[in-house]
Design a protein around this motif. Structure first.
Motif, mmCIF file in Angstrom:
data_model
loop_
_atom_site.group_PDB
_atom_site.id
_atom_site.type_symbol
_atom_site.label_atom_id
_atom_site.label_comp_id
_atom_site.label_asym_id
_atom_site.label_seq_id
_atom_site.Cartn_x
_atom_site.Cartn_y
_atom_site.Cartn_z
ATOM 1 N N LEU A 1 0.824 -1.209 0.000
ATOM 2 C CA LEU A 1 0.000 0.000 0.000
ATOM 3 C C LEU A 1 0.856 1.255 0.000
ATOM 4 O O LEU A 1 0.542 2.237 -0.677
ATOM 5 C CB LEU A 1 -0.936 -0.001 1.205
ATOM 6 N N LEU A 2 1.939 1.227 0.748
ATOM 7 C CA LEU A 2 2.854 2.365 0.779
ATOM 8 C C LEU A 2 3.494 2.595 -0.590
ATOM 9 O O LEU A 2 3.624 3.735 -1.039
ATOM 10 C CB LEU A 2 3.924 2.126 1.844
ATOM 11 N N PHE A 3 3.862 1.522 -1.273
ATOM 12 C CA PHE A 3 4.408 1.636 -2.622
ATOM 13 C C PHE A 3 3.389 2.262 -3.573
ATOM 14 O O PHE A 3 3.709 3.173 -4.340
ATOM 15 C CB PHE A 3 4.843 0.262 -3.145
ATOM 16 N N LEU B 1 7.154 8.919 7.909
ATOM 17 C CA LEU B 1 6.850 7.548 7.505
ATOM 18 C C LEU B 1 5.530 7.074 8.114
ATOM 19 O O LEU B 1 4.746 6.400 7.452
ATOM 20 C CB LEU B 1 7.988 6.598 7.910
ATOM 21 N N ILE B 2 5.264 7.458 9.355
ATOM 22 C CA ILE B 2 4.000 7.097 10.008
ATOM 23 C C ILE B 2 2.836 7.789 9.302
ATOM 24 O O ILE B 2 1.793 7.181 9.062
ATOM 25 C CB ILE B 2 4.016 7.468 11.506
ATOM 26 N N TRP C 1 -0.048 5.767 7.386
ATOM 27 C CA TRP C 1 -1.445 5.967 7.758
ATOM 28 C C TRP C 1 -2.273 6.410 6.540
ATOM 29 O O TRP C 1 -3.397 5.943 6.345
ATOM 30 C CB TRP C 1 -1.580 6.991 8.873
ATOM 31 N N ALA C 2 -1.717 7.305 5.722
ATOM 32 C CA ALA C 2 -2.441 7.763 4.526
ATOM 33 C C ALA C 2 -2.687 6.610 3.561
ATOM 34 O O ALA C 2 -3.738 6.545 2.916
ATOM 35 C CB ALA C 2 -1.658 8.876 3.839
ATOM 36 N N ALA C 3 -1.738 5.682 3.454
ATOM 37 C CA ALA C 3 -1.895 4.545 2.551
ATOM 38 C C ALA C 3 -2.874 3.512 3.115
ATOM 39 O O ALA C 3 -3.751 3.025 2.400
ATOM 40 C CB ALA C 3 -0.543 3.892 2.290
ATOM 41 N N ILE C 4 -2.762 3.195 4.405
ATOM 42 C CA ILE C 4 -3.627 2.171 5.003
ATOM 43 C C ILE C 4 -5.071 2.653 5.106
ATOM 44 O O ILE C 4 -6.006 1.907 4.822
ATOM 45 C CB ILE C 4 -3.083 1.744 6.383
#
Length: 148
Positions: free
Chosen positions: A7-9, A50-51, A55-58
């Motif tokens: 998700l972060l990618f 990074l957090i 959080w934005a991705a999840i």
């Protein structure tokens, strides 16, 4: 572990693709700002980047895009604020979302602060351009339209 990193990618890939278009446009009718990937943690201090990104991705908040516009008649000024390494372009005006500008549920923002890191041009030049266009209606006629 692979799902959050996947998700972060996709979140960072989304940001790269969407940042190819201009984030701030000075148009004949007013100022247009593209807000990309903002989340609930953006305004909170002392949270690592990074957090925030994770959080934005999840939460899928980072995949939202919105376009806000402020017409020239509701536009007082633009200013550069902050310390040298943390400068922000603050645009004061009555911004409304594009999808439903006259709707009572439309987002209305009184000011937008954009960080220095998202621009290639110095913030002083951007603020001066916005302020000059706000004062000179003849100059605005040579600018492109919101719709074109």
């Amino acid at each position: 572990m692979s799902v959050p990193f996947l998700l972060l990618f996709f979140f960072f890939l989304f940001k790269v693709i969407t940042h190819r278009r201009p984030l701030l446009r000075v148009c004949r009718e007013g100022v247009e700002v593209h807000i990309i990937g903002s989340s609930a943690l953006d305004g909170m201090p002392l949270i690592p980047g990074l957090i925030r990104a994770l959080w934005a991705a999840i939460s899928l908040q980072g995949f939202k895009r919105s376009i806000l516009r402020a017409p020239w008649d509701s536009f007082p000024y633009a200013d550069v604020t902050g310390l040298p390494m943390a400068r922000k372009l603050t645009i004061v005006g009555s911004f409304r979302t594009v999808r439903a500008p006259e709707s009572p549920s439309a987002t209305v923002v009184d000011q937008i602060a954009l960080p220095d890191a998202i621009f290639r041009v110095p913030l002083d030049r951007i603020a001066a351009t916005i302020n000059v266009c706000c004062q000179d209606p003849e100059l605005r006629d040579s600018l492109p339209s919101w719709n074109g």
